[in-house]
Scaffold this motif. Sequence first.
Motif, PDB file in Angstrom:
ATOM      1  N   PHE A   5     -17.195  -4.693   9.383  1.00 37.65           N
ATOM      2  CA  PHE A   5     -15.838  -4.169   9.508  1.00 37.65           C
ATOM      3  C   PHE A   5     -15.740  -3.008  10.497  1.00 37.65           C
ATOM      4  N   LYS A   6     -16.747  -2.833  11.364  1.00 39.55           N
ATOM      5  CA  LYS A   6     -16.752  -1.675  12.257  1.00 39.55           C
ATOM      6  C   LYS A   6     -15.524  -1.620  13.160  1.00 39.55           C
ATOM      7  N   ASN A   7     -14.916  -2.755  13.460  1.00 40.57           N
ATOM      8  CA  ASN A   7     -13.718  -2.785  14.299  1.00 40.57           C
ATOM      9  C   ASN A   7     -12.440  -2.943  13.482  1.00 40.57           C
ATOM     10  N   LEU A   8     -12.537  -2.633  12.193  1.00 45.47           N
ATOM     11  CA  LEU A   8     -11.373  -2.778  11.326  1.00 45.47           C
ATOM     12  C   LEU A   8     -11.102  -1.485  10.558  1.00 45.47           C
ATOM     13  N   PHE A   9     -11.367  -0.359  11.195  1.00 43.20           N
ATOM     14  CA  PHE A   9     -11.004   0.921  10.601  1.00 43.20           C
ATOM     15  C   PHE A   9      -9.502   1.114  10.756  1.00 43.20           C
ATOM     16  N   ILE A  10      -8.826   1.413   9.672  1.00 46.07           N
ATOM     17  CA  ILE A  10      -7.400   1.722   9.692  1.00 46.07           C
ATOM     18  C   ILE A  10      -7.244   3.087   9.032  1.00 46.07           C
ATOM     19  N   ASN A  11      -6.856   4.068   9.808  1.00 47.21           N
ATOM     20  CA  ASN A  11      -6.748   5.450   9.323  1.00 47.21           C
ATOM     21  C   ASN A  11      -8.040   5.923   8.660  1.00 47.21           C
ATOM     22  N   GLY A  12      -9.185   5.472   9.180  1.00 40.92           N
ATOM     23  CA  GLY A  12     -10.479   5.897   8.655  1.00 40.92           C
ATOM     24  C   GLY A  12     -10.997   5.081   7.489  1.00 40.92           C
ATOM     25  N   PHE A  13     -10.280   4.034   7.112  1.00 47.09           N
ATOM     26  CA  PHE A  13     -10.683   3.218   5.967  1.00 47.09           C
ATOM     27  C   PHE A  13     -11.067   1.810   6.412  1.00 47.09           C
ATOM     28  N   THR A  14     -11.968   1.204   5.659  1.00 49.00           N
ATOM     29  CA  THR A  14     -12.315  -0.202   5.867  1.00 49.00           C
ATOM     30  C   THR A  14     -11.898  -0.979   4.625  1.00 49.00           C
ATOM     31  N   PRO A  15     -11.795  -2.306   4.724  1.00 48.21           N
ATOM     32  CA  PRO A  15     -11.398  -3.107   3.558  1.00 48.21           C
ATOM     33  C   PRO A  15     -12.438  -3.049   2.444  1.00 48.21           C
ATOM     34  N   THR A  16     -11.997  -3.386   1.265  1.00 46.15           N
ATOM     35  CA  THR A  16     -12.902  -3.576   0.143  1.00 46.15           C
ATOM     36  C   THR A  16     -12.925  -5.066  -0.169  1.00 46.15           C
ATOM     37  N   ASP A  17     -13.882  -5.484  -0.953  1.00 40.19           N
ATOM     38  CA  ASP A  17     -13.916  -6.884  -1.359  1.00 40.19           C
ATOM     39  C   ASP A  17     -13.788  -6.971  -2.872  1.00 40.19           C
ATOM     40  N   ILE A  18     -13.429  -8.150  -3.323  1.00 40.22           N
ATOM     41  CA  ILE A  18     -13.334  -8.447  -4.750  1.00 40.22           C
ATOM     42  C   ILE A  18     -14.184  -9.688  -4.974  1.00 40.22           C
ATOM     43  N   ASP A  19     -15.045  -9.650  -5.980  1.00 40.36           N
ATOM     44  CA  ASP A  19     -15.966 -10.765  -6.182  1.00 40.36           C
ATOM     45  C   ASP A  19     -15.298 -12.031  -6.706  1.00 40.36           C
ATOM     46  N   PHE A  20     -14.332 -11.906  -7.614  1.00 38.43           N
ATOM     47  CA  PHE A  20     -13.621 -13.108  -8.046  1.00 38.43           C
ATOM     48  C   PHE A  20     -12.250 -12.777  -8.625  1.00 38.43           C
ATOM     49  N   VAL A  21     -11.341 -13.742  -8.468  1.00 33.23           N
ATOM     50  CA  VAL A  21      -9.988 -13.623  -9.008  1.00 33.23           C
ATOM     51  C   VAL A  21      -9.566 -14.991  -9.534  1.00 33.23           C
TER      52      VAL A  21
ATOM     53  N   ALA B   8      -8.614   0.590  -5.440  1.00 30.26           N
ATOM     54  CA  ALA B   8      -7.968  -0.646  -4.982  1.00 30.26           C
ATOM     55  C   ALA B   8      -7.817  -1.632  -6.134  1.00 30.26           C
ATOM     56  N   LEU B   9      -8.858  -1.800  -6.933  1.00 36.14           N
ATOM     57  CA  LEU B   9      -8.787  -2.717  -8.077  1.00 36.14           C
ATOM     58  C   LEU B   9      -7.758  -2.231  -9.101  1.00 36.14           C
ATOM     59  N   HIS B  10      -7.760  -0.936  -9.360  1.00 27.10           N
ATOM     60  CA  HIS B  10      -6.812  -0.348 -10.316  1.00 27.10           C
ATOM     61  C   HIS B  10      -5.361  -0.545  -9.849  1.00 27.10           C
ATOM     62  N   TYR B  11      -5.094  -0.256  -8.574  1.00 28.08           N
ATOM     63  CA  TYR B  11      -3.731  -0.412  -8.051  1.00 28.08           C
ATOM     64  C   TYR B  11      -3.295  -1.869  -8.048  1.00 28.08           C
ATOM     65  N   LEU B  12      -4.203  -2.760  -7.694  1.00 28.64           N
ATOM     66  CA  LEU B  12      -3.881  -4.186  -7.724  1.00 28.64           C
ATOM     67  C   LEU B  12      -3.497  -4.611  -9.131  1.00 28.64           C
ATOM     68  N   ALA B  13      -4.307  -4.237 -10.114  1.00 34.88           N
ATOM     69  CA  ALA B  13      -4.016  -4.596 -11.506  1.00 34.88           C
ATOM     70  C   ALA B  13      -2.688  -3.982 -11.956  1.00 34.88           C
ATOM     71  N   ASP B  14      -2.465  -2.711 -11.642  1.00 35.16           N
ATOM     72  CA  ASP B  14      -1.213  -2.054 -12.041  1.00 35.16           C
ATOM     73  C   ASP B  14       0.003  -2.736 -11.425  1.00 35.16           C
TER      74      ASP B  14
END
Length: 133
Positions: A16-32, A59-65
């Motif tokens: 994700f080195k080319n996917l910094f957005i405001n200093g952040f990179t994505p997170t992953d989720i193992d299963f949904v 990220a997981l907490h906000y998604l669930a909420d």
Amino acid sequence: MTLIKYKARMSQPKDFKNLFINGFTPTDIDFVYDVAGKKYIIGELKLVNAPLPEGQRRALHYLADNLVSAGCEVCLMVAEHMTVASEPIDVGNCEIVKCATMKNGTSSDKMYLGMTVSEACNDFLGIDLEDNT
């Protein structure tokens, strides 16, 4: 039997080195699991005693909420394993060490602790395995 279709691609690192957005990179989720857009099971797997990074936890907490705010029932779980990196993780038999659920208007952060992922998923979805034998 395994359900892994593209094992070589699954183990391919994502950069994700080319996917910094405001200093952040994505997170992953193992299963949904998405059950008709009304019930969601969100799961993250960690090696025993490995920390859940703060950004991923948020990220997981906000998604669930947000799903709960939209009227959905949600089970968010973190499960641990001790599988060596060269072997597939048996996700269904991983033990849940953190869990938050919202079902039928009731929330809990202890409901599925100590259970396997498979046991918790079946219970959350109301599946009685004894009826399937």
